[in-house]
Design a protein around this motif. Structure first.
Motif, mmCIF file in Angstrom:
data_model
loop_
_atom_site.group_PDB
_atom_site.id
_atom_site.type_symbol
_atom_site.label_atom_id
_atom_site.label_comp_id
_atom_site.label_asym_id
_atom_site.label_seq_id
_atom_site.Cartn_x
_atom_site.Cartn_y
_atom_site.Cartn_z
ATOM 1 N N PRO A 158 33.449 -21.137 57.975
ATOM 2 C CA PRO A 158 33.548 -19.688 58.162
ATOM 3 C C PRO A 158 34.913 -19.292 58.732
ATOM 4 C CG PRO A 158 32.333 -20.651 59.976
ATOM 5 C CD PRO A 158 32.587 -21.771 59.003
ATOM 6 N N PRO A 159 35.330 -18.029 58.543
ATOM 7 C CA PRO A 159 36.626 -17.588 59.084
ATOM 8 C C PRO A 159 36.694 -17.773 60.596
ATOM 9 C CG PRO A 159 35.764 -15.986 57.528
ATOM 10 C CD PRO A 159 34.665 -16.978 57.771
ATOM 11 N N ARG A 160 37.865 -18.171 61.057
ATOM 12 C CA ARG A 160 38.073 -18.463 62.479
ATOM 13 C C ARG A 160 38.766 -17.281 63.142
ATOM 14 N NH1 ARG A 160 41.012 -23.843 60.510
ATOM 15 N NH2 ARG A 160 41.950 -22.136 59.334
ATOM 16 N N LEU A 161 38.052 -16.608 64.015
ATOM 17 C CA LEU A 161 38.600 -15.490 64.770
ATOM 18 C C LEU A 161 39.150 -15.991 66.099
ATOM 19 C CD1 LEU A 161 35.676 -12.924 64.222
ATOM 20 C CD2 LEU A 161 37.646 -13.407 62.733
ATOM 21 N N LEU A 162 40.142 -15.271 66.612
ATOM 22 C CA LEU A 162 40.781 -15.652 67.877
ATOM 23 C C LEU A 162 41.019 -14.403 68.706
ATOM 24 C CD1 LEU A 162 42.312 -17.751 69.709
ATOM 25 C CD2 LEU A 162 44.378 -17.153 68.408
ATOM 26 N N THR A 163 40.756 -14.507 70.000
ATOM 27 C CA THR A 163 41.123 -13.485 70.979
ATOM 28 C C THR A 163 41.941 -14.145 72.069
ATOM 29 O OG1 THR A 163 39.155 -12.126 70.588
ATOM 30 C CG2 THR A 163 40.236 -11.882 72.721
ATOM 31 N N VAL A 164 43.057 -13.531 72.431
ATOM 32 C CA VAL A 164 43.889 -14.012 73.546
ATOM 33 C C VAL A 164 44.134 -12.814 74.452
ATOM 34 C CG1 VAL A 164 46.061 -15.076 74.232
ATOM 35 C CG2 VAL A 164 44.994 -15.718 72.051
ATOM 36 N N ALA A 165 43.500 -12.820 75.617
ATOM 37 C CA ALA A 165 43.638 -11.663 76.509
ATOM 38 C C ALA A 165 43.168 -12.026 77.911
ATOM 39 C CB ALA A 165 42.829 -10.478 75.986
ATOM 40 N N MET A 166 43.798 -11.410 78.895
ATOM 41 C CA MET A 166 43.364 -11.585 80.269
ATOM 42 C C MET A 166 41.994 -10.935 80.455
ATOM 43 S SD MET A 166 46.940 -10.833 82.316
ATOM 44 C CE MET A 166 46.261 -11.343 83.898
ATOM 45 N N MET A 167 41.239 -11.465 81.405
ATOM 46 C CA MET A 167 39.913 -10.939 81.712
ATOM 47 C C MET A 167 39.968 -10.251 83.066
ATOM 48 S SD MET A 167 37.640 -14.223 80.502
ATOM 49 C CE MET A 167 37.712 -14.830 78.814
ATOM 50 N N ARG A 168 40.090 -8.932 83.028
ATOM 51 C CA ARG A 168 40.157 -8.177 84.270
ATOM 52 C C ARG A 168 39.494 -6.824 84.068
ATOM 53 N NH1 ARG A 168 46.712 -7.745 83.912
ATOM 54 N NH2 ARG A 168 46.850 -6.017 82.429
ATOM 55 N N PRO A 169 39.041 -6.191 85.160
ATOM 56 C CA PRO A 169 38.374 -4.895 85.038
ATOM 57 C C PRO A 169 39.288 -3.842 84.419
ATOM 58 C CG PRO A 169 38.054 -5.841 87.222
ATOM 59 C CD PRO A 169 39.100 -6.678 86.554
ATOM 60 N N GLY A 170 38.666 -2.761 83.937
ATOM 61 C CA GLY A 170 39.443 -1.678 83.341
ATOM 62 C C GLY A 170 39.491 -1.788 81.838
ATOM 63 N N ASP A 171 40.655 -1.495 81.273
ATOM 64 C CA ASP A 171 40.783 -1.460 79.813
ATOM 65 C C ASP A 171 40.553 -2.820 79.172
ATOM 66 O OD1 ASP A 171 41.336 1.268 79.766
ATOM 67 O OD2 ASP A 171 43.487 0.951 80.055
ATOM 68 N N LYS A 172 40.945 -3.905 79.852
ATOM 69 C CA LYS A 172 40.730 -5.238 79.264
ATOM 70 C C LYS A 172 39.242 -5.509 79.096
ATOM 71 C CE LYS A 172 45.093 -6.649 79.278
ATOM 72 N NZ LYS A 172 45.864 -6.822 78.033
ATOM 73 N N LEU A 173 38.463 -5.277 80.144
ATOM 74 C CA LEU A 173 37.032 -5.522 80.054
ATOM 75 C C LEU A 173 36.392 -4.577 79.039
ATOM 76 C CD1 LEU A 173 34.588 -7.071 81.015
ATOM 77 C CD2 LEU A 173 34.400 -5.500 82.958
ATOM 78 N N ALA A 174 36.873 -3.341 78.971
ATOM 79 C CA ALA A 174 36.349 -2.403 77.980
ATOM 80 C C ALA A 174 36.627 -2.894 76.564
ATOM 81 C CB ALA A 174 36.967 -1.024 78.195
ATOM 82 N N SER A 175 37.776 -3.505 76.341
ATOM 83 C CA SER A 175 38.076 -4.067 75.025
ATOM 84 C C SER A 175 37.152 -5.229 74.695
ATOM 85 C CB SER A 175 39.542 -4.522 74.963
ATOM 86 O OG SER A 175 40.413 -3.425 74.795
ATOM 87 N N TYR A 176 36.874 -6.065 75.695
ATOM 88 C CA TYR A 176 35.923 -7.166 75.460
ATOM 89 C C TYR A 176 34.532 -6.615 75.126
ATOM 90 C CZ TYR A 176 38.840 -11.168 76.850
ATOM 91 O OH TYR A 176 39.796 -12.164 76.903
ATOM 92 N N ARG A 177 34.128 -5.563 75.817
ATOM 93 C CA ARG A 177 32.817 -4.966 75.520
ATOM 94 C C ARG A 177 32.773 -4.440 74.088
ATOM 95 N NH1 ARG A 177 33.097 -2.305 80.883
ATOM 96 N NH2 ARG A 177 31.765 -3.475 82.319
ATOM 97 N N LEU A 178 33.840 -3.762 73.677
ATOM 98 C CA LEU A 178 33.873 -3.213 72.325
ATOM 99 C C LEU A 178 33.856 -4.336 71.289
ATOM 100 C CD1 LEU A 178 35.909 -0.155 71.197
ATOM 101 C CD2 LEU A 178 35.798 -2.164 69.732
ATOM 102 N N LEU A 179 34.562 -5.426 71.573
ATOM 103 C CA LEU A 179 34.575 -6.557 70.649
ATOM 104 C C LEU A 179 33.192 -7.177 70.536
ATOM 105 C CD1 LEU A 179 36.066 -8.558 68.833
ATOM 106 C CD2 LEU A 179 36.721 -9.829 70.901
#
Length: 369
Positions: free
Chosen positions: A192-213
């Motif tokens: 299957p296709p291999r997806l990748l995420t590279v991002a810091m895990m911190r409150p605010g917009d970063k965590l909101a992006s993880y939630r949306l993903l």
């Protein structure tokens, strides 16, 4: 004649800070671009201070302590330049100035020495002139207004700088850039296709992006895919909980040193990171430079480094929008593979370090003459 030298400073995150981030990487890249210019034209470049001036909580007491430390740094530098005239800069350049991380050193030293002051990536937030960051916001506004030249990395920042800046201030664009990795001949999309995420895990917009993903991926349970997540931070537990329902389809790999990231990019078919309120996102450039297409929410920051349909896709702001775009890409491996080829060419043409060095050369030598 005073020898040409440039003093460099990054108040938000010094170049030797132990925690990797896009800010630290961009500061290091600006240094590399400056060092790539013929020293006969701009002279040597020296990191003037490693003092980190950052208040992420809106704490007036912390701001007062940092202001006192910055004043001491100003005194130290001015004494140093008086004692060692050969180290006296002819221009001061600071990277990333905004209300949480104002430049409390560069403007004062530049004024005392009578030299040009330059800012790369200035964010004006006049609404912060009241509230818990009021002192730092005022300092950031003052620093940006003093700059003889402001180099903006996004059209959004440029609009604000030009709207509120003094009439004689020079404003120009410096598109985000990176040192290109070697080009590779990528294989066809994996199954299957291999997806990748590279991002810091911190409150605010970063965590909101993880939630949306996570919300987006939950809508695609019937489609084949796997996801590797590279990152760590204070919100790691929340991120782990978000992706736990996916079981072995998602691997949380923790933080990885920058030197190890290339292997993750080479193994990926698509970088998935919504990028809510990203200033621009170095990760998007890194992925495209490795021939990996990217998928992000369309906003002023992501649009700075992603051209829709060239190196990736830009979507609407909801999880439904993101899931629909991701579903279409997963269902068309040949299109995904073609996007990756175009991604590398786009970065080579518009976001490579040599072009940035030439742009800096043309802008800075005029100020130093």
């Amino acid at each position: 004649m005073t020898p040409r030298r440039i003093a460099f400073y990054a108040p938000l995150k010094p170049v030797d800070h132990p925690i990797p981030s896009g800010d630290r990487q961009m500061a290091r890249l600006i240094l590399r671009a400056l060092e790539a210019i013929d020293p006969a034209e701009i002279g040597p470049v020296e990191v003037a201070s490693g003092l980190r001036v950052y208040d992420g909580a809106g704490d007036p007491a912390a701001q007062a302590r940092l202001s006192a430390a910055a004043a001491a740094e100003c005194d130290r530098l001015l004494s140093l330049y008086a004692a060692e005239p050969a180290r006296r800069p002819a221009l001061w350049l600071s990277y990333h100035v905004y209300y949480k991380a104002p430049d409390l050193i560069g403007p004062a030293v530049a004024h005392a020495l009578g030299i040009p002051y330059v800012v790369v990536e200035a964010t004006r937030a006049r609404k912060r002139l009241t509230g818990p960051w009021s002192a730092f916001a005022a300092a950031a506004e003052s620093a940006i207004e003093q700059a003889a030249l402001v180099l903006c990395v996004s059209a959004r920042d440029r609009h604000a700088v030009e709207a509120y800046g003094p009439p004689d201030q020079q404003v120009a664009m410096l598109p985000p850039f990176l040192d290109l990795p070697p080009a590779i001949d990528r294989s066809e999309t994996a199954s299957p296709p291999r997806l990748l995420t590279v991002a810091m895990m911190r409150p605010g917009d970063k965590l909101a992006s993880y939630r949306l993903l996570a919300d987006s991926l939950s809508r695609l349970a019937a489609q084949p895919w796997t996801l590797d997540i590279v990152g760590d931070g204070s919100a790691a537990a929340e991120v782990s909980a978000l992706f736990a329902p996916f079981g072995q389809r998602v691997r949380l790999l923790g933080a990885r040193p920058p030197a190890d990231l290339a292997a993750h990019y080479r193994a990926a078919d698509l970088l998935v990171w919504p990028g809510l309120n990203e200033a621009f996102g170095m990760v998007y450039l890194e992925a495209q430079a490795h021939g990996v297409p990217v998928l992000a929410i369309d906003n002023a920051g992501t649009g700075t480094v992603i051209r829709d349909g060239v190196g990736g896709r830009l979507t609407g702001p909801t999880a439904q929008d993101y899931a629909a775009a991701l579903s279409a890409l997963l269902a068309d491996p040949s299109s995904l593979h073609a996007l990756g080829h175009r991604a590398r060419a786009h970065v080579e043409a518009h976001h490579a370090l040599p072009a940035a060095a030439q742009r800096l050369r043309g802008l800075l030598t005029g100020l130093m003459s």
